[in-house]
Write a protein that holds these residues in place. Structure first.
Motif, PDB file in Angstrom:
ATOM      1  N   LEU A  54       0.829  -1.220   0.000  1.00  0.00           N
ATOM      2  CA  LEU A  54       0.000   0.000   0.000  1.00  0.00           C
ATOM      3  C   LEU A  54       0.861   1.266   0.000  1.00  0.00           C
ATOM      4  N   ALA A  55       2.007   1.211  -0.619  1.00  0.00           N
ATOM      5  CA  ALA A  55       2.897   2.371  -0.639  1.00  0.00           C
ATOM      6  C   ALA A  55       2.239   3.589  -1.275  1.00  0.00           C
ATOM      7  N   ASP A  84      -7.265  -5.441   3.873  1.00  0.00           N
ATOM      8  CA  ASP A  84      -7.403  -3.996   3.692  1.00  0.00           C
ATOM      9  C   ASP A  84      -8.883  -3.625   3.882  1.00  0.00           C
ATOM     10  N   VAL A  85      -9.196  -3.052   5.032  1.00  0.00           N
ATOM     11  CA  VAL A  85     -10.599  -2.792   5.379  1.00  0.00           C
ATOM     12  C   VAL A  85     -11.100  -1.510   4.738  1.00  0.00           C
ATOM     13  N   LYS A  86     -10.336  -0.431   4.865  1.00  0.00           N
ATOM     14  CA  LYS A  86     -10.732   0.853   4.281  1.00  0.00           C
ATOM     15  C   LYS A  86      -9.486   1.617   3.859  1.00  0.00           C
ATOM     16  N   HIS A  95      -6.995  -4.852   8.938  1.00  0.00           N
ATOM     17  CA  HIS A  95      -7.251  -5.871   9.960  1.00  0.00           C
ATOM     18  C   HIS A  95      -6.152  -6.921   9.834  1.00  0.00           C
ATOM     19  N   ILE A  96      -5.589  -7.332  10.962  1.00  0.00           N
ATOM     20  CA  ILE A  96      -4.524  -8.330  10.972  1.00  0.00           C
ATOM     21  C   ILE A  96      -4.945  -9.498  11.854  1.00  0.00           C
ATOM     22  N   TYR A 109      -7.101  -4.266  14.684  1.00  0.00           N
ATOM     23  CA  TYR A 109      -7.328  -3.223  13.687  1.00  0.00           C
ATOM     24  C   TYR A 109      -6.285  -2.137  13.893  1.00  0.00           C
ATOM     25  N   LEU A 110      -5.681  -1.668  12.809  1.00  0.00           N
ATOM     26  CA  LEU A 110      -4.690  -0.595  12.865  1.00  0.00           C
ATOM     27  C   LEU A 110      -5.080   0.470  11.850  1.00  0.00           C
TER      28      LEU A 110
END
Length: 306
Positions: A54-55, A84-86, A95-96, A109-110
């Protein structure tokens, strides 16, 4: 040879959304990897994911984390899968899931942003540590080498160092005259290896501190010997306020305080400051207080609960 902090929390990309980690025995409490180490692994996965897959989002900094510890982790390999949630212009959320031997053990969630480009209102508040802490060390190198500061002294009598192996990886300095209040611990931390704290280290720092219930126990019990407790984290929240320099910092201050211990469960409020007294991060935990036998118990049917 003992793994360094960077090695103990290192992650390797398996594919665009899967990462591998390996928990080292020297960074464990009993048979369970330290919760702060696990949290820092989550932060490293996010950092790696946002500088590779996601760079294009240009959001390298975790600003918020919520982790739930569903089951005991264990030494050895772990798989972390990212969803990749949002993906947004200002913030993005992932979410991991961490799993070992087919068990989902930790989920989180981060939320990512770019703190260098954040725009918006900034105001000074009237917040301060209450009660005030002891004065910070005047000479950190002198404190580290000789413990000569009038207000701070290194903790040398680490409780159960063979069980809490992770405590040997950190040098902890406590108020020479005792803590300023019951149910509260102030400390200055430095990694034993000499490595510096970076933003990915904050997860570990937020979960590493001297026993906050020891003084409370002795204040209420005729038997002042604290039982061999284990303090597994149920949930950990982290709000990161400041970017540490790329080279990291050698020292961080931590205040941890509990408001209520009831039925074998306690809350923890954690404040992390740098040497300038600026807030680096705020954290809140839900923690169990259980016997150490729960840590060492054999796993059943591959689905061991905390």
């Amino acid at each position: 040879m003992v793994a360094s902090f960077v090695e103990a929390t290192g992650v390797t990309a398996v594919d665009s959304h899967t990462y591998a980690a390996k928990f080292d025995t020297e960074w464990c409490v009993g048979s369970v990897p330290h919760g702060g180490v696990v949290t820092s692994v989550f932060l490293r996965v996010a950092a790696t994911h946002f500088c590779t897959t996601l760079a294009a989002q240009n959001q390298p900094h975790t600003i918020s984390l919520h982790v739930e510890f569903l089951r005991r982790t264990q030494e050895g390999p772990a798989k972390l899968v990212v969803r990749d949630v949002k993906l947004g212009r200002q913030t993005s959320t992932i979410h991991i899931t961490l799993s070992q031997d087919g068990r989902e053990e930790v989920v989180g969630y981060l939320t990512q942003s770019n703190m260098n480009t954040e725009a918006g209102v900034s105001l000074r508040t009237l917040w301060y540590l209450h009660p005030p802490s002891r004065p910070p060390p005047l000479d950190f190198p002198k404190l580290f080498v000789g413990g000569e500061d009038p207000h701070w002294i290194e903790q040398t009598n680490r409780p159960s160092p063979k069980f809490r192996k992770v405590s040997n990886r950190v040098r902890t300095f406590l108020p020479r005259e005792g803590q300023v209040a019951l149910g509260l611990v102030d400390e200055w931390l430095r990694l034993e290896s000499g490595e510096r704290f970076t933003n990915e280290s904050i997860g570990f720092v937020s979960d590493h501190f001297a026993s906050v219930i020891e003084g409370l126990w002795r204040n209420e019990r005729s038997d002042t010997r604290l039982p061999p407790f284990w303090y597994p984290t149920v949930a950990l929240n982290l709000d990161i306020k400041k970017i540490l320099p790329p080279e990291g910092v050698e020292w961080l201050f931590v205040r941890v305080r509990t408001k209520c211990i009831k039925g074998g469960r306690m809350d923890l409020e954690v404040v992390i400051l740098d040497q300038m007294g600026e807030i680096v991060a705020l954290s809140h935990h839900v923690v169990l207080v259980v016997g150490t036998e729960r840590n060492l118990a054999a796993r059943r049917n591959g689905q061991t609960k905390i």
